[in-house]
Write an enzyme that holds these catalytic residues in place. Structure first.
Site, PDB file in Angstrom:
ATOM      1  N   GLU A  88       3.529  30.101  21.211  1.00  0.00           N
ATOM      2  CA  GLU A  88       4.882  29.418  22.022  1.00  0.00           C
ATOM      3  C   GLU A  88       4.191  28.511  23.462  1.00  0.00           C
ATOM      4  O   GLU A  88       5.044  27.699  24.258  1.00  0.00           O
ATOM      5  CB  GLU A  88       5.998  31.011  22.485  1.00  0.00           C
ATOM      6  CG  GLU A  88       6.906  31.595  22.402  1.00  0.00           C
ATOM      7  CD  GLU A  88       7.227  32.445  22.568  1.00  0.00           C
ATOM      8  OE1 GLU A  88       8.739  33.082  22.102  1.00  0.00           O
ATOM      9  OE2 GLU A  88       6.874  33.345  23.475  1.00  0.00           O
ATOM     10  N   LEU A  89       3.083  29.287  24.038  1.00  0.00           N
ATOM     11  CA  LEU A  89       2.493  28.827  24.999  1.00  0.00           C
ATOM     12  C   LEU A  89       1.660  27.279  24.782  1.00  0.00           C
ATOM     13  O   LEU A  89       2.120  26.232  25.940  1.00  0.00           O
ATOM     14  CB  LEU A  89       1.375  29.522  24.969  1.00  0.00           C
ATOM     15  CG  LEU A  89       1.086  29.109  26.867  1.00  0.00           C
ATOM     16  CD1 LEU A  89       1.480  29.475  27.898  1.00  0.00           C
ATOM     17  CD2 LEU A  89      -0.608  29.793  26.982  1.00  0.00           C
TER      18      LEU A  89
END
Length: 1192
Positions: A88-89
């Site tokens: 996600e990051l």
């Protein structure tokens, strides 16, 4: 003008915020409260709904990241343990670089440098996740972590209050969305409360098309609220437009003189509307259906402000089908009828701010600050009162007074009290001028000048038959926010009243030519100079404001249409009538004259139109001679007419409903004509001390109330009840001082069969009352029975259960020996000063009992403690029962335990003593009996001079130190503690105070862990207070002695507030033997701990209890629903708020590492032991040990 939203970017974002987080760390704690705060501020956040996460990033989640304007990355201990989170990051960093997505990092219980450099515990977890990963993946993750950790963000450790941190993050998000609070939001105090309320009505998560109304009077801030909402919401929609009055007027000018219903006018209005919505000035349409055609697939936000014409609404937003899914149409208006007529059911009524908020609004305008400077509080409060809390008035008056010194304020106040600022008047006048019907305007003026604060029925009665259509007229005024109807009372705002009075004053320079006279000076001139004319309809004279008035003998002859005459006040004696005064207009419908100075009404007075006659505290000896035509008369009130000797023939008052003769002490009898008043509902004759007879054979078909309090010379109760088909529901025979044969005859009359419709019966101070008649069993609707001070009453009926009886008073019945058993539904039972000898075991069947008062029952010998099974019982008073020697259970402990399990399962606060018992002055009672086989929480007040010896730890001071820590079994949910506080008082008084006890668990290294119950009580003097308390024996506490080496406790008692009358001079603690506890009831998250009563406000107060918390959520985390509030307990620095009993799941290691955790709830003061014990837990872990005297 109209305005539309344009983003700083050409991109349309689906979400404002995408939160990236580790669910196991923050989902139920920080994240849940952060998301709630975003919702409150109308910020749209992506919600994953706990979707199952795999190693690869789900396409839906990837798209959600791309469609979010801002990413909030919440780094926590286990964030790096999830490859999902790390991927996600990566996506967030990519969107940051390619799509200008903004990123806000939050370091939740972490050192930012550990994230930036992947060191410490965070780094160890990250290294574990990197196992079996490619070098390229690891490098990308490291770069992403370093990149985001280098962005300025929020570090939870640096915040002492998590609620403020969450609020600050949410405001940061607002600012980055280019919707930081505009001037309206900044200046309009309380705007967030309005937005929060509107949020639920708008239901922005729903895809339906919804229309919502904002309704309220002029000047209350509707437009400001709408503008703030528009600013917050615009970014969510494909198109947005704010239509105001300028837009409507400008486009109507093209067809000046045309009606809004005109087809061409509507077409032109729609073209201009579509041009704004679609941002296309060259748009052309040729039919009205074009709006639906062009907008039905577009998610639009439409605000229509200050709507005052139904045709405008029909033209711009005729149907929900015209707009695309998720569209919202907000209509702002003073007229609720427009909303109803358009089918808008979701309506937000903008109400006046509270006094506190009103003062803040005014101070913002007058001083540019939230509170008055020194020396201005009283003046500011008076100006707020003059403005009636109306935001417009507060703002205008504040700006007028801004920069002026105190002397100027004092000089301006008299003008503010008596006149209306022109700016305010112009705004309010628009509402009046908008009334389309002259009759509605006339009703408005009647209410403004005479009837504000009066009952709706009263106004309708006085205005019927006046061709004003009063029923529909009042409804119209309500819809247009010009009046409110509350509790059957018409209320008009003080500024609207003043505006209405100004309208009347402007009718003529000559007061006698106006409809209504309200100003004392004007009335004085008219009555003394005889200048009144037929234009005058009503006079309201308050004599407090005038000097002496000498009324002209013909003062009322010129006012032939005078319908309402009211004279009252403290100085009515200053109003003088000439001896030959003999005329009042026959047109009078309301005559209310306090302190009427003459002995009889004017001889030429013809009251044929009179509806209500109120002549209180005057010099009347009689009303008039002969038989008057009284066909319209509904009410006669002659209260305190102490000279009144006779009542005239009322045979023609066939519509009379109420006759009040209270305190007419010279009245000897009632006229025989009263027996024919078939519509009479209330006959009140309190303290007619010379009244001897009431006509017999009275036929009162509509009788509801009959009051004969203090009629000590009345010889015989009238024959009323036997001759009616509709029986009275209220009968009062209170304070009948009868000492001879006449009294006995009177009581014989009362003993006629009682009506089954009776709801309240008072039979106090009747010496001849020995027993109640058997007909009592028929009183199934009786709610209130008061038989106090009947000194010869010995028995009550047996074998009956009055199902509706809630309130029973038998105080002062000094011969009554048996505990009453006439109803099992009693809530309040008053038996003080009676001769009752025992509280029996079957008292446990009084399931609704809340309050029992048996103080000063000198014959009381035994109390069954089965009374403690009553789960609604709040207080039981047994003070000064000198013969009391026994107080014990009538059941075996197991039976009692089963009964009390039910009680404690619904206990609102497990740190609360549930039963409140007062045994002060019971010197023969061995109070150890109270605690034998005890299974319920109690708070007991006793007389005593020292702490009882059975308290294993005692001291003459206020602290106990070095008490060995008892063994606490991990299997027990609660540890119970019994505490004793000894008080001395200099002079006996009725006192209320709060006691706090600090239990400090201390280890050999000096670390300590605090638990601090509190409670409040009242009316003590030289007494012991023995009370139960407990704390949860969860894993963190039960293992203190074994794993954390906590080996002893210091305990400190103290008064929360300094008190020089009360002195705490002793204390004691009794721990359970053999590790006893409150048992193994399952932990219920909905009752730990409860903040009882009230609503949550924005100032950190919860239900009236101030919350102090090292990292609490405060108002941003708690709702007004107690079930939600109750979830707050305690947590460590990395996990401050836990849901329910989740604190029990924390590891001992977590507790070791925590630096500080506490929740402290300050209780309210209470009256006479009626509130449940306000106790809560404050938990603190500190590095250094303090002495016991420092505890708390």
């Amino acid at each position: 003008m109209a305005s539309s939203y344009s983003s700083s970017s050409s991109r349309n974002w689906s979400y404002d915020v995408f939160p990236s987080f580790s669910g196991e760390d923050v989902r139920k704690t920080f994240l849940s409260h952060f998301m709630k705060e975003l919702d409150r501020k109308l910020i749209t956040a992506f919600k994953d709904n706990e979707i199952e996460r795999s190693r690869s990033l789900d396409p839906e989640l990837r798209q959600a990241i791309k469609d979010s304007r801002i990413a909030v990355v919440i780094f926590s201990a286990n964030y790096a343990s999830s490859s999902w989170c790390l991927n996600e990051l990566l996506e967030i960093v990519r969107c940051k670089e390619e799509c200008a997505q903004m990123v806000i990092p939050v370091f939740y219980g972490l050192d930012p440098s550990h994230v930036r450099k992947q060191t410490g515990d965070f780094g160890k977890i990250f290294e574990k996740t990197c196992q079996n990963k490619t070098e390229d993946e690891i490098i990308l993750w490291r770069e992403a972590l370093t990149d985001v950790a280098n962005i300025l963000g929020y570090h939870s450790v640096t915040w002492d209050n998590e609620a403020r941190m969450i609020n600050e993050i949410a405001n940061d998000v607002l600012g980055k969305l280019n919707v930081s609070p505009s001037y309206e939001v900044e200046d309009f105090v309380g705007i967030e409360d309005h937005i929060r309320a509107m949020s639920s009505l708008l239901d922005l998560e729903s895809e339906e098309v919804r229309m919502v109304g904002i309704w309220g009077p002029s000047g209350i801030g509707k437009t400001t609220i709408a503008r703030a909402l528009f600013s917050r919401l615009s970014r969510r929609f494909q198109s947005s437009v704010f239509i105001d009055k300028v837009f409507i007027s400008k486009n109507m000018d093209v067809y000046r003189g045309a009606n809004l219903g005109d087809y061409n006018m509507k077409l032109h209005l729609q073209r201009a509307f579509l041009a704004e919505v679609l941002d296309n000035r060259d748009i052309r349409i040729d039919h009205i259906g074009a709006v639906e055609k062009m907008l039905r697939h577009r998610k639009a936000l439409i605000f229509i402000d200050d709507l005052d014409d139904q045709d405008v609404l029909d033209a711009l937003a005729g149907r929900t089908q015209w707009f695309g899914s998720g569209s919202r149409i907000i209509v702002v208006t003073k007229d609720k009828h427009f909303l109803r007529a358009h089918g808008i059911d979701h309506i937000y009524e903008v109400c006046l701010p509270s006094k506190h908020l009103a003062l803040e609004i005014f101070c913002q305008s007058a001083f540019r600050r939230n509170s008055p400077p020194d020396g201005f509080m009283e003046l500011a409060s008076e100006v707020v009162f003059c403005a009636g809390n109306l935001p417009l008035g507060l703002d205008v008056l504040g700006s007028n007074l801004r920069g002026r010194d105190k002397e100027d304020w004092l000089d301006m106040l008299p003008r503010l009290r008596t006149s209306l600022d022109r700016k305010i008047e112009r705004t309010l006048r628009a509402s009046y001028d908008g009334l389309n019907n002259k009759k509605d305007k006339a009703i408005f003026r009647h209410v403004a000048c005479l009837f504000s604060g009066r009952k709706v029925d009263h106004i309708k009665l006085l205005l019927e038959d006046r061709n004003l259509d009063v029923n529909i007229g009042l409804k119209n005024l309500v819809d247009k926010s010009l009046i409110h109807e509350r509790f059957n009372t018409v209320e008009m705002h003080s500024l609207l009243q003043e505006m209405g009075k100004e309208i009347v004053r402007a009718q003529s320079d000559e007061p006698g030519e106006r409809e209504f006279l309200m100003d004392s000076k004007d009335i004085w001139d008219v009555l003394e100079d005889n200048t009144g004319t037929k234009r005058v309809l009503g006079i309201e004279l308050i004599m407090d404001e005038t000097d002496e008035i000498h009324v002209h003998e013909n003062a009322f002859k010129g006012m032939c249409n005078l319908s309402f005459l009211e004279i009252f006040g403290c100085n009515v004696v200053r109003l003088h009538l000439p001896k030959n005064f003999d005329y009042l207009p026959p047109s009078l419908r309301l005559l209310s004259w306090h302190g009427y100075p003459m002995r009889c009404m004017p001889s030429k007075f013809q009251p044929e139109n009179l509806i209500k006659l109120v002549m209180r505290a005057g010099n009347l000896e009689k009303l008039w001679e002969g038989v008057a035509s009284l066909t319209c008369l509904k009410e006669i009130d002659l209260t305190l007419s102490v000279n009144l000797k006779e009542i005239p023939d009322l045979s023609k008052a066939m519509n009379l409903e109420r006759l009040c003769l209270d305190f007419c002490s010279s009245l000897l009898e009632l006229p025989s004509s009263i027996r024919n008043l078939k519509k009479l509902r209330d006959l009140e004759m309190n303290f007619c001390t010379n009244l001897e007879t009431i006509p017999t054979g009275i036929y009162l078909n509509s009788f509801e109330g009959f009051v004969l309090s203090g009629c000590s010379r009345l010889r015989r109760f009238p024959e009323i009840l036997t001759n009616i088909s509709e029986s009275p529901s209220y009968l009062t025979l209170d304070v009948l001082n009868m000492t001879n044969l006449r009294s006995e005859n009177l009581w014989e009359g009362v003993q006629q069969p009682f009506t089954t419709l009776m709801t309240r019966l008072q039979l106090s101070e009747i010496p001849s009352l020995v027993e109640l008649p058997s007909s009592f069993q028929n009183l199934n609707k009786l709610k209130w029975l008061d038989i106090r001070n009947c000194i010869n009453l010995e028995t009550l009926p047996t074998g009956i259960n009055l199902q509706s009886l809630e309130y029973l008073v038998l105080s002062g019945c000094s011969r009554l020996r048996s505990f009453p058993n006439i109803s099992r539904n009693i809530q309040y039972l008053k038996l003080s000063f009676s001769a009752i000898e025992e509280v029996p075991w079957w008292v446990e069947k009084f399931s609704a009992l809340k309050d029992l008062n048996m103080a000063n029952c000198t014959n009381l010998r035994r109390i069954s403690l089965n009374i403690l099974k009553l789960k609604h019982l709040k207080v039981a008073l047994f003070s000064n029962c000198g013969a009391l020697t026994e107080a014990n259970w009538d059941d075996s402990p197991s039976i009692v335990a089963i009964a009390t399990d039910t009680i404690h399962s619904s206990l609102p606060d497990r740190y609360v003593s549930i039963a409140h018992l007062d045994f002060t002055g019971c010197f023969n009672l061995d109070h150890k009996d109270l605690f034998q086989q005890q299974t319920v929480f109690m708070r007991v007040i006793l007389s005593g001079e020292e702490v009882p010896s059975y308290f294993t730890h005692r001291n003459s001071g206020t602290s106990l130190t070095n008490i060995p820590l008892p063994h606490i079994s991990p299997s027990h949910q609660f540890v119970r503690v019994k505490a004793c506080a000894l008080f001395d008082i200099a002079t006996f008084s009725f006192h209320s105070f709060n006691i706090q006890v600090c239990f400090r668990f201390i280890d050999m290294s000096g670390n300590h862990f605090d638990v601090q119950p509190e409670f409040s009580t009242s009316r003590l003097g030289g007494h012991l207070v023995i009370f139960d308390s407990c704390f949860p024996s969860n894993k963190d506490i039960t293992l203190l002695s074994d794993q954390l080496n906590y080996d002893h406790i210091d305990i400190q008692f103290r008064l929360i507030e300094e008190d020089y009358v009360l002195q705490l001079k002793g204390c004691g603690i009794l721990f359970p033997e053999n590790g006893q506890s409150m048992g193994n009831q399952p932990c219920n998250p909905k009752i730990l701990p409860l903040v009882s009563g009230g609503n949550t406000s924005n100032n950190g107060y919860l239900g009236g209890h101030e919350t102090v918390h090292s990292q609490e959520y405060g108002d941003s985390a708690l709702e007004s629903n107690p079930d939600n509030i109750s979830h707050v307990f305690a947590a460590d620095e990395d996990n401050v708020v836990n849901d329910g009993c989740r604190v029990a799941d924390q590891s001992v290691e977590t507790l070791r590492n925590s630096k500080r955790m506490r929740v402290f709830v300050k209780p309210m003061k209470t009256t006479w032991l009626i509130m449940s014990l306000n106790t809560n837990v404050k938990t603190v872990v500190k590095g250094q040990r303090k002495t016991g005297s420092e505890c708390g």
